[in-house]
Structure formats: structure tokens, C-alpha cells
Design a protein around this motif. Structure first.
Motif, PDB file in Angstrom:
ATOM      1  N   MET A   1      -6.644  63.227  -4.968  1.00  0.00           N
ATOM      2  CA  MET A   1      -6.363  64.627  -5.274  1.00  0.00           C
ATOM      3  C   MET A   1      -5.605  64.715  -6.606  1.00  0.00           C
ATOM      4  N   LEU A   2      -5.876  65.807  -7.284  1.00  0.00           N
ATOM      5  CA  LEU A   2      -5.252  66.062  -8.565  1.00  0.00           C
ATOM      6  C   LEU A   2      -4.570  67.419  -8.487  1.00  0.00           C
ATOM      7  N   GLU A   3      -3.361  67.508  -8.978  1.00  0.00           N
ATOM      8  CA  GLU A   3      -2.641  68.772  -8.982  1.00  0.00           C
ATOM      9  C   GLU A   3      -2.833  69.427 -10.346  1.00  0.00           C
ATOM     10  N   ILE A   4      -3.277  70.695 -10.338  1.00  0.00           N
ATOM     11  CA  ILE A   4      -3.444  71.424 -11.590  1.00  0.00           C
ATOM     12  C   ILE A   4      -2.711  72.762 -11.501  1.00  0.00           C
ATOM     13  N   GLU A   5      -2.391  73.281 -12.655  1.00  0.00           N
ATOM     14  CA  GLU A   5      -1.720  74.579 -12.749  1.00  0.00           C
ATOM     15  C   GLU A   5      -2.763  75.633 -13.077  1.00  0.00           C
ATOM     16  N   THR A   6      -2.699  76.771 -12.366  1.00  0.00           N
ATOM     17  CA  THR A   6      -3.590  77.891 -12.654  1.00  0.00           C
ATOM     18  C   THR A   6      -2.754  79.153 -12.801  1.00  0.00           C
ATOM     19  N   ARG A   7      -3.227  80.081 -13.590  1.00  0.00           N
ATOM     20  CA  ARG A   7      -2.507  81.340 -13.744  1.00  0.00           C
ATOM     21  C   ARG A   7      -2.674  82.211 -12.500  1.00  0.00           C
ATOM     22  N   LYS A   8      -3.862  82.184 -11.892  1.00  0.00           N
ATOM     23  CA  LYS A   8      -4.146  83.048 -10.739  1.00  0.00           C
ATOM     24  C   LYS A   8      -3.518  82.567  -9.438  1.00  0.00           C
ATOM     25  N   PHE A   9      -3.495  81.248  -9.221  1.00  0.00           N
ATOM     26  CA  PHE A   9      -3.052  80.705  -7.934  1.00  0.00           C
ATOM     27  C   PHE A   9      -1.858  79.762  -8.023  1.00  0.00           C
ATOM     28  N   VAL A  14      -6.688  69.832  -6.263  1.00  0.00           N
ATOM     29  CA  VAL A  14      -8.145  69.826  -6.269  1.00  0.00           C
ATOM     30  C   VAL A  14      -8.635  68.402  -6.072  1.00  0.00           C
ATOM     31  N   ASP A  15      -9.733  68.289  -5.394  1.00  0.00           N
ATOM     32  CA  ASP A  15     -10.376  67.006  -5.188  1.00  0.00           C
ATOM     33  C   ASP A  15     -10.991  66.586  -6.521  1.00  0.00           C
ATOM     34  N   ALA A  17     -13.204  64.616  -7.212  1.00  0.00           N
ATOM     35  CA  ALA A  17     -14.658  64.491  -7.110  1.00  0.00           C
ATOM     36  C   ALA A  17     -15.354  65.837  -7.327  1.00  0.00           C
ATOM     37  N   LYS A  18     -14.601  66.930  -7.292  1.00  0.00           N
ATOM     38  CA  LYS A  18     -15.192  68.259  -7.479  1.00  0.00           C
ATOM     39  C   LYS A  18     -15.057  68.776  -8.909  1.00  0.00           C
ATOM     40  N   ILE A  19     -14.465  67.983  -9.773  1.00  0.00           N
ATOM     41  CA  ILE A  19     -14.332  68.383 -11.171  1.00  0.00           C
ATOM     42  C   ILE A  19     -15.696  68.290 -11.842  1.00  0.00           C
ATOM     43  N   VAL A  20     -16.061  69.366 -12.530  1.00  0.00           N
ATOM     44  CA  VAL A  20     -17.329  69.449 -13.236  1.00  0.00           C
ATOM     45  C   VAL A  20     -17.047  69.251 -14.726  1.00  0.00           C
ATOM     46  N   VAL A  21     -17.803  68.352 -15.339  1.00  0.00           N
ATOM     47  CA  VAL A  21     -17.633  68.083 -16.769  1.00  0.00           C
ATOM     48  C   VAL A  21     -18.665  68.879 -17.551  1.00  0.00           C
ATOM     49  N   MET A  22     -18.177  69.575 -18.571  1.00  0.00           N
ATOM     50  CA  MET A  22     -19.036  70.360 -19.471  1.00  0.00           C
ATOM     51  C   MET A  22     -19.007  69.678 -20.835  1.00  0.00           C
ATOM     52  N   PRO A  23     -19.967  68.803 -21.131  1.00  0.00           N
ATOM     53  CA  PRO A  23     -19.930  68.067 -22.395  1.00  0.00           C
ATOM     54  C   PRO A  23     -19.789  68.949 -23.632  1.00  0.00           C
ATOM     55  N   ASP A  24     -20.387  70.141 -23.604  1.00  0.00           N
ATOM     56  CA  ASP A  24     -20.313  71.044 -24.760  1.00  0.00           C
ATOM     57  C   ASP A  24     -19.259  72.134 -24.589  1.00  0.00           C
ATOM     58  N   GLY A  25     -18.586  72.184 -23.446  1.00  0.00           N
ATOM     59  CA  GLY A  25     -17.610  73.230 -23.180  1.00  0.00           C
ATOM     60  C   GLY A  25     -18.266  74.600 -23.055  1.00  0.00           C
ATOM     61  N   MET A  26     -17.456  75.613 -22.863  1.00  0.00           N
ATOM     62  CA  MET A  26     -17.917  77.005 -22.818  1.00  0.00           C
ATOM     63  C   MET A  26     -17.938  77.535 -24.254  1.00  0.00           C
ATOM     64  N   LEU A  27     -18.829  78.459 -24.536  1.00  0.00           N
ATOM     65  CA  LEU A  27     -18.881  79.048 -25.868  1.00  0.00           C
ATOM     66  C   LEU A  27     -17.525  79.654 -26.221  1.00  0.00           C
ATOM     67  N   LYS A  33     -13.342  70.607 -21.484  1.00  0.00           N
ATOM     68  CA  LYS A  33     -14.551  69.991 -20.929  1.00  0.00           C
ATOM     69  C   LYS A  33     -14.552  69.860 -19.407  1.00  0.00           C
ATOM     70  N   ARG A  34     -13.392  70.001 -18.772  1.00  0.00           N
ATOM     71  CA  ARG A  34     -13.321  69.782 -17.318  1.00  0.00           C
ATOM     72  C   ARG A  34     -12.964  71.084 -16.605  1.00  0.00           C
ATOM     73  N   TYR A  35     -13.773  71.409 -15.580  1.00  0.00           N
ATOM     74  CA  TYR A  35     -13.580  72.643 -14.825  1.00  0.00           C
ATOM     75  C   TYR A  35     -13.672  72.354 -13.334  1.00  0.00           C
ATOM     76  N   VAL A  36     -13.083  73.248 -12.569  1.00  0.00           N
ATOM     77  CA  VAL A  36     -13.209  73.194 -11.115  1.00  0.00           C
ATOM     78  C   VAL A  36     -13.545  74.603 -10.640  1.00  0.00           C
ATOM     79  N   LEU A  37     -14.390  74.669  -9.632  1.00  0.00           N
ATOM     80  CA  LEU A  37     -14.803  75.957  -9.077  1.00  0.00           C
ATOM     81  C   LEU A  37     -13.913  76.272  -7.887  1.00  0.00           C
TER      82      LEU A  37
END
Length: 142
Positions: A1-9, A14-15, A17-27, A33-37
């Protein structure tokens, strides 16, 4: 598990294994490059696409097929652009914009969906040029 800071929560676990890598990032945010849903019952049908490395960077997203039933994405083009296979489990999200104090004017970007390869935990933001889909589609028309 990884602990992350969010503004909303605030601080959440977060697990990894659930981190999604975006090689190009968001526009406009290519350096992240790393996001979690994040899915919370209270937000349904929306989810939060949270940057792992920036608590202030998060996007409300929705399944575009909930917005437009016959939403069409050229799957062949997606597979080729991302070097994914035909049998990969791919899902799509569309970014939602909610104007401050005006939720009745919220829009969804159907021109720039996010394609997620659920098995590879990799994603790309697509640009559906010449699709006829708008950048700002009203969620509450009329």
C-alpha cells in the motif's frame, strides 16, 4: 500500500497495483505520469482520476458511454497508438468540468477521452479529431 495526499479526500492509502501510468501524461499536465482512480459511492456515476504525485491535480471523470449510448471510439486506432493487443481489457473515461458554484453547467470532454488498459495499468489521453464529439458536451442540456 502507498499513502498519497489528495485535496478532496485528504491522506488515503492506495494499492500500488492500482496505479495507472500515463507515459504521455494528461494534456497540459505532461509531467505527471502516475494516477489512481478513486471510486466513492457518494460520487457515482463520477470517479476521481487523481495524480499520485500532486495532491492538487485530480480530474472528475465519467464513463462516456453513460453520457452518449452510441459513443464510438476507433479501437483499432487506440490499439495501434498505444501498442496494445486486441484482447486487452480497455476502458474509457471522459473528463468532466464542473464550474465553481454552477454544477448545473457541468460539461464532459468527449473529444479527449482517456483510454485505460486495465491489465497493463497504462493509459493515454486520446484526441478524437474529426469525430464530431465536442470538447464541452453539456451533461444537463436544455
Amino acid at each position: 500500500m502507498l499513502e498519497i495526499e489528495t485535496r478532496k479526500f485528504g491522506r488515503i492509502e492506495v494499492d500500488e497495483a492500482k496505479i495507472v501510468v500515463m507515459p504521455d501524461g494528461m494534456l497540459g499536465f505532461e509531467s505527471y505520469k502516475r494516477y489512481v482512480l478513486i471510486q466513492e459511492k457518494i460520487m457515482e456515476p463520477f470517479k476521481l482520476y487523481q495524480a499520485v504525485d500532486n495532491p492538487d491535480l485530480a480530474f472528475f471523470v465519467i464513463d462516456p458511454f453513460l453520457v452518449i449510448e452510441d459513443y464510438a471510439i476507433d479501437q483499432h486506432r487506440v490499439l495501434k497508438a498505444a501498442s496494445w493487443r486486441r484482447d486487452d481489457d480497455i476502458s474509457y473515461l471522459a473528463v468532466v468540468t464542473i464550474p465553481a458554484h454552477r454544477p448545473d453547467q457541468m460539461t464532459v470532454n468527449l473529444m479527449g477521452p482517456i483510454a485505460i488498459n486495465n491489465a497493463k495499468k497504462e493509459s493515454y489521453q486520446l484526441i478524437l479529431e474529426n469525430s464530431g464529439y465536442p470538447l464541452k458536451h453539456s451533461l444537463f442540456p436544455g
